[in-house]
Write an enzyme that holds these catalytic residues in place. Sequence first.
Site, PDB file in Angstrom:
ATOM      1  N   ASP A  13       0.879  -1.152   0.000  1.00  0.00           N
ATOM      2  CA  ASP A  13       0.000   0.000   0.000  1.00  0.00           C
ATOM      3  C   ASP A  13       0.928   1.216   0.000  1.00  0.00           C
ATOM      4  O   ASP A  13       2.110   1.098   0.355  1.00  0.00           O
ATOM      5  CB  ASP A  13      -0.894  -0.029   1.250  1.00  0.00           C
ATOM      6  CG  ASP A  13      -1.776   1.196   1.350  1.00  0.00           C
ATOM      7  OD1 ASP A  13      -2.454   1.529   0.350  1.00  0.00           O
ATOM      8  OD2 ASP A  13      -1.786   1.840   2.415  1.00  0.00           O
ATOM      9  N   ASP A  15       0.124   5.099   1.001  1.00  0.00           N
ATOM     10  CA  ASP A  15      -0.014   6.016   2.136  1.00  0.00           C
ATOM     11  C   ASP A  15      -0.132   5.232   3.434  1.00  0.00           C
ATOM     12  O   ASP A  15      -1.031   4.416   3.607  1.00  0.00           O
ATOM     13  CB  ASP A  15      -1.232   6.920   1.938  1.00  0.00           C
ATOM     14  CG  ASP A  15      -1.151   7.745   0.657  1.00  0.00           C
ATOM     15  OD1 ASP A  15      -0.042   8.059   0.217  1.00  0.00           O
ATOM     16  OD2 ASP A  15      -2.217   8.069   0.091  1.00  0.00           O
TER      17      ASP A  15
END
Length: 176
Positions: A13, A15
């Site tokens: 992922d 952020d």
Amino acid sequence: MSVPPLKPALFLDRDGVLNEDRGFVHRWEDFVWIEGAIETVATFNRAGWLVIVVTNQSGVGRGYYPESDVFALHDRMREDLARAGARIDAFYHAPQHPEAPVEAYRHPDPPLRKPNPGMILQALAEWPIDREASFLVGDKPSDLEAAMRAGVRSVLFGGGNLKAFLAAEALLPPSG
């Protein structure tokens, strides 16, 4: 035509895993690498793994910023990584959102948007990935659900130094 050998993939992922999650990060001026993130990418690169980012970017669909900002930020990330001898092999992003005011990005259940597995499945279709040897690092339950639905194991990152976290979880590959 020969089939390329399968490689393990590190799915990340963005952020909250690669960079500090400051809410809708889309400008380089607001981007701050998570401690150990660049070193983690380089470690997996040296070990022969693919490194693939899968990131929801609903700020595009919500009309907060254009999709071109996502591409520009990812280009800057690539440049920064290259200076450190590291690379991300592919970026996948999901700009769609069920309540997007921008109609082109509105979808009741966007297949690419985590917790749906669309971005991971797309990467599995486009790259020679060994699904069994791969895993995803996410910072939200929706990341882990997307991985589970794609048949990829996952681990929840709670912050701190990414490389130290993966070492403590015995998930760093031997250096190649």
